[in-house]
Write a protein that holds these residues in place. Structure first.
Motif, PDB file in Angstrom:
ATOM      1  N   LEU A  13     120.097  32.018 -63.010  1.00 29.51           N
ATOM      2  CA  LEU A  13     119.768  31.138 -64.139  1.00 29.51           C
ATOM      3  C   LEU A  13     121.023  30.755 -64.909  1.00 29.51           C
ATOM      4  O   LEU A  13     121.231  29.586 -65.249  1.00 29.51           O
ATOM      5  CB  LEU A  13     118.774  31.837 -65.073  1.00 29.51           C
ATOM      6  N   PHE A  14     121.877  31.735 -65.180  1.00 32.70           N
ATOM      7  CA  PHE A  14     123.107  31.452 -65.925  1.00 32.70           C
ATOM      8  C   PHE A  14     124.012  30.518 -65.133  1.00 32.70           C
ATOM      9  O   PHE A  14     124.564  29.548 -65.678  1.00 32.70           O
ATOM     10  CB  PHE A  14     123.833  32.758 -66.245  1.00 32.70           C
ATOM     11  N   SER A  15     124.155  30.770 -63.844  1.00 33.93           N
ATOM     12  CA  SER A  15     125.006  29.930 -63.002  1.00 33.93           C
ATOM     13  C   SER A  15     124.480  28.504 -62.935  1.00 33.93           C
ATOM     14  O   SER A  15     125.267  27.539 -62.948  1.00 33.93           O
ATOM     15  CB  SER A  15     125.083  30.517 -61.592  1.00 33.93           C
ATOM     16  N   SER A  16     123.157  28.336 -62.888  1.00 35.26           N
ATOM     17  CA  SER A  16     122.569  26.999 -62.844  1.00 35.26           C
ATOM     18  C   SER A  16     122.861  26.237 -64.122  1.00 35.26           C
ATOM     19  O   SER A  16     123.138  25.029 -64.098  1.00 35.26           O
ATOM     20  CB  SER A  16     121.054  27.096 -62.617  1.00 35.26           C
ATOM     21  N   ALA A  17     122.819  26.931 -65.247  1.00 36.97           N
ATOM     22  CA  ALA A  17     123.132  26.289 -66.525  1.00 36.97           C
ATOM     23  C   ALA A  17     124.584  25.818 -66.551  1.00 36.97           C
ATOM     24  O   ALA A  17     124.877  24.686 -66.965  1.00 36.97           O
ATOM     25  CB  ALA A  17     122.861  27.259 -67.676  1.00 36.97           C
ATOM     26  N   VAL A  18     125.499  26.669 -66.113  1.00 40.53           N
ATOM     27  CA  VAL A  18     126.915  26.303 -66.094  1.00 40.53           C
ATOM     28  C   VAL A  18     127.159  25.138 -65.138  1.00 40.53           C
ATOM     29  O   VAL A  18     127.856  24.166 -65.473  1.00 40.53           O
ATOM     30  CB  VAL A  18     127.774  27.516 -65.696  1.00 40.53           C
ATOM     31  N   ASP A  19     126.565  25.213 -63.949  1.00 41.54           N
ATOM     32  CA  ASP A  19     126.794  24.163 -62.947  1.00 41.54           C
ATOM     33  C   ASP A  19     126.328  22.791 -63.431  1.00 41.54           C
ATOM     34  O   ASP A  19     126.906  21.766 -63.060  1.00 41.54           O
ATOM     35  CB  ASP A  19     126.075  24.517 -61.648  1.00 41.54           C
ATOM     36  N   ALA A 257     118.317  23.147 -67.048  1.00 44.60           N
ATOM     37  CA  ALA A 257     118.733  23.518 -65.692  1.00 44.60           C
ATOM     38  C   ALA A 257     118.385  24.972 -65.399  1.00 44.60           C
ATOM     39  O   ALA A 257     117.945  25.314 -64.293  1.00 44.60           O
ATOM     40  CB  ALA A 257     120.234  23.280 -65.521  1.00 44.60           C
ATOM     41  N   ALA A 258     118.555  25.848 -66.392  1.00 43.21           N
ATOM     42  CA  ALA A 258     118.173  27.250 -66.220  1.00 43.21           C
ATOM     43  C   ALA A 258     116.658  27.385 -66.055  1.00 43.21           C
ATOM     44  O   ALA A 258     116.182  28.186 -65.236  1.00 43.21           O
ATOM     45  CB  ALA A 258     118.652  28.073 -67.416  1.00 43.21           C
ATOM     46  N   ALA A 259     115.916  26.596 -66.816  1.00 38.07           N
ATOM     47  CA  ALA A 259     114.454  26.629 -66.700  1.00 38.07           C
ATOM     48  C   ALA A 259     114.008  26.162 -65.325  1.00 38.07           C
ATOM     49  O   ALA A 259     113.080  26.739 -64.719  1.00 38.07           O
ATOM     50  CB  ALA A 259     113.828  25.767 -67.791  1.00 38.07           C
ATOM     51  N   ASP A 260     114.647  25.135 -64.811  1.00 36.81           N
ATOM     52  CA  ASP A 260     114.315  24.646 -63.465  1.00 36.81           C
ATOM     53  C   ASP A 260     114.582  25.724 -62.422  1.00 36.81           C
ATOM     54  O   ASP A 260     113.799  25.909 -61.477  1.00 36.81           O
ATOM     55  CB  ASP A 260     115.130  23.394 -63.144  1.00 36.81           C
ATOM     56  N   ASP A 412     126.523  28.956 -75.652  1.00 35.00           N
ATOM     57  CA  ASP A 412     125.972  30.180 -75.082  1.00 35.00           C
ATOM     58  C   ASP A 412     124.623  29.938 -74.415  1.00 35.00           C
ATOM     59  O   ASP A 412     123.830  29.098 -74.870  1.00 35.00           O
ATOM     60  CB  ASP A 412     125.803  31.232 -76.171  1.00 35.00           C
ATOM     61  N   ILE A 413     124.372  30.699 -73.367  1.00 38.00           N
ATOM     62  CA  ILE A 413     123.073  30.705 -72.701  1.00 38.00           C
ATOM     63  C   ILE A 413     122.555  32.139 -72.729  1.00 38.00           C
ATOM     64  O   ILE A 413     123.236  33.068 -72.293  1.00 38.00           O
ATOM     65  CB  ILE A 413     123.179  30.215 -71.242  1.00 38.00           C
ATOM     66  N   ARG A 414     121.340  32.288 -73.236  1.00 38.73           N
ATOM     67  CA  ARG A 414     120.690  33.608 -73.262  1.00 38.73           C
ATOM     68  C   ARG A 414     119.362  33.513 -72.525  1.00 38.73           C
ATOM     69  O   ARG A 414     118.592  32.563 -72.761  1.00 38.73           O
ATOM     70  CB  ARG A 414     120.458  34.057 -74.705  1.00 38.73           C
ATOM     71  N   ALA A 415     119.106  34.470 -71.658  1.00 43.82           N
ATOM     72  CA  ALA A 415     117.839  34.503 -70.914  1.00 43.82           C
ATOM     73  C   ALA A 415     117.309  35.923 -70.907  1.00 43.82           C
ATOM     74  O   ALA A 415     118.022  36.856 -70.541  1.00 43.82           O
ATOM     75  CB  ALA A 415     118.045  34.001 -69.488  1.00 43.82           C
ATOM     76  N   ILE A 416     116.048  36.077 -71.319  1.00 39.54           N
ATOM     77  CA  ILE A 416     115.382  37.389 -71.327  1.00 39.54           C
ATOM     78  C   ILE A 416     114.230  37.325 -70.346  1.00 39.54           C
ATOM     79  O   ILE A 416     113.316  36.488 -70.487  1.00 39.54           O
ATOM     80  CB  ILE A 416     114.877  37.754 -72.724  1.00 39.54           C
ATOM     81  N   LEU A 417     114.263  38.178 -69.338  1.00 40.45           N
ATOM     82  CA  LEU A 417     113.243  38.227 -68.289  1.00 40.45           C
ATOM     83  C   LEU A 417     112.260  39.338 -68.601  1.00 40.45           C
ATOM     84  O   LEU A 417     112.666  40.494 -68.824  1.00 40.45           O
ATOM     85  CB  LEU A 417     113.915  38.463 -66.931  1.00 40.45           C
ATOM     86  N   ILE A 418     110.964  39.001 -68.606  1.00 40.95           N
ATOM     87  CA  ILE A 418     109.916  39.976 -68.885  1.00 40.95           C
ATOM     88  C   ILE A 418     108.925  39.980 -67.723  1.00 40.95           C
ATOM     89  O   ILE A 418     108.365  38.944 -67.376  1.00 40.95           O
ATOM     90  CB  ILE A 418     109.157  39.649 -70.193  1.00 40.95           C
ATOM     91  N   VAL A 419     108.739  41.139 -67.086  1.00 41.20           N
ATOM     92  CA  VAL A 419     107.792  41.233 -65.968  1.00 41.20           C
ATOM     93  C   VAL A 419     106.860  42.419 -66.180  1.00 41.20           C
ATOM     94  O   VAL A 419     107.136  43.295 -66.981  1.00 41.20           O
ATOM     95  CB  VAL A 419     108.534  41.390 -64.618  1.00 41.20           C
TER      96      VAL A 419
END
Length: 419
Positions: A13-19, A257-260, A412-419
């Motif tokens: 997700l982070f890499s997709s945002a940067v790209d 992009a991260a969401a995609d 900044d990009i922040r992503a919190i994964l909840i499963v």
């Protein structure tokens, strides 16, 4: 979900945002009509060298020249365009020299010429030409104080505009009578072009008195010359009819992009906003509460899910010398302390330029085992958080995200994964 799978997903997700914000793909489609005369390229920011390289490659049949300045370590060859390097986040002598060389590049322009301004985050420090009566040392001292004060990026850049001879639209005046087109990669909450690199080519309606009031509110020590300069009444810069400004990459597009990317993994996403501000450690406590609500109650969305956010939080340092780290690692260390090893929650936070604060990491990744990792390594999370030494903590737990300079910057990009 296995720990390694969760961490790999967050990295994707982070890499997709940067790209999504890399200059190579985003600059050529945004280029304006080619000039009949020269194209003089100027620019400043962490992405400016890569942006210049994209222009040089896209326009081999145009008379291209110019000067851009980027942060040390972020330079790439740009053909006919000169690449300079200077210091960030506090300007150095090369920052002032680069500004003077850019001013020199704008001499002798005609109406047939095009000035292409390539602006990205970091340009405020990299392009430092003090206003009349001020010195580089004055600006350096104020910047250092602001960096530890808790002031946000928009507040810092408001001050920088009014201490500069070229920011706040003043550089645009030097481009006349040529056509001026600014291509901007935004790193600021709200994407106001005047805030990116303190807006050297964008008209500004703020006042020196506002800058002075802000400095007094944060109790920043001022030299007499600075106070006199900010106490004067000056006319604001007016917009130039022969100038255009285009945002070509933004934090919101990077979050999308991260969401995609998350959806490709079959994960539901919620974008909480691209302009989150405030203290890093306090923002983390709020995010921990939302993550727990998702896990326990399926609100505001049911898991498996990713909470995405952008913006620029702050770290206020008080009482003693701070350790190593930036706003993203401080956010994550606070988040780990708040979650206390709760199962099924992982997070990544990083600066898309690849440098969080002044260290060599973009950020870090945490999981339910982060506090256990720390205990095993002999480091106590709360102690390191209180010392603003988050980099050292994650270095000990082997959870730093190290990308090197990415040659772009959409905050900044922040992503919190909840499963």
């Amino acid at each position: 979900m296995r720990n390694e799978d969760a961490r790999s997903l967050l990295w994707d997700l982070f890499s997709s945002a940067v790209d999504s914000a890399r200059p190579g793909p985003v600059v050529p489609p945004a280029l304006p009509e080619k000039p009949t005369g020269r194209c003089v390229v100027i620019g400043a920011g962490k992405a400016s060298a890569a942006m210049a390289a994209a222009v040089d490659a896209a326009w081999p049949d145009v008379d291209v020249s110019g000067v851009v300045v980027t942060r040390y370590g972020h330079a790439v060859p740009a053909g006919r365009i000169t690449i300079l390097q200077a210091a960030h986040p506090v300007a150095d002598e090369m920052s002032e020299s680069a500004a003077r060389q850019i001013v020199e590049a704008l001499q002798g322009l005609t109406r047939d010429d095009l000035v292409l301004a390539l602006i990205s985050g970091g340009g405020s420090a990299l392009l430092a030409l003090p206003a009349a009566g001020l010195t580089l040392a004055d600006k350096q001292a104020i910047t250092r104080s602001l960096l530890h004060s808790g002031a946000n990026i928009k507040e810092m850049n408001l001050v920088r505009r009014h201490l500069s001879a070229i920011k706040g639209g003043k550089l645009a005046k030097l481009a006349r009578p040529a056509r001026l087109v600014s291509l901007i990669i935004s790193d600021v909450p709200g994407d106001n072009p005047a805030d990116v690199a303190s807006g050297p080519t964008v008209a500004d309606d703020s006042t020196p008195q506002q800058a002075l009031a802000l400095l007094d509110r944060y109790q920043i020590p001022l030299q007499d010359a600075v106070r006199r300069h900010l106490s004067q009444t000056v006319a604001s810069e007016s917009a130039d009819d022969n100038a255009q400004t285009h945002l070509i990459a933004t934090p919101s597009l990077a979050l999308q992009a991260a969401a995609d990317a998350a959806r490709r993994h079959g994960i539901t996403t919620l974008i909480l906003g691209d302009a989150i501000e405030g203290e890093s450690r306090e923002a983390a406590i709020v995010m921990a509460g939302i993550a727990r609500s998702v896990k326990q109650y399926g609100q505001p969305l049911a898991g498996p899910a990713v909470l995405l956010s952008g913006g620029e939080t702050t770290v206020t340092v008080s009482g003693g010398k701070a350790g190593k780290g930036g706003r993203n690692t401080e956010f994550l260390l606070s988040l780990a302390c708040a979650l206390q090893g709760e199962s099924g929650i992982w997070a990544i936070a990083g600066d898309t330029d690849g440098i969080d604060g002044t260290e060599d990491a973009a950020g870090a990744i945490i999981g339910p085992d982060t506090l256990q990792r720390g205990n095993a390594a002999g480091v106590i999370a709360r102690d390191y958080l209180d010392a603003h030494d988050s980099y050292s903590y994650f270095q000990a737990t082997n959870e730093l995200v190290i990308t090197g300079p990415t040659l772009t910057n959409v905050n900044d990009i922040r992503a919190i994964l909840i499963v």
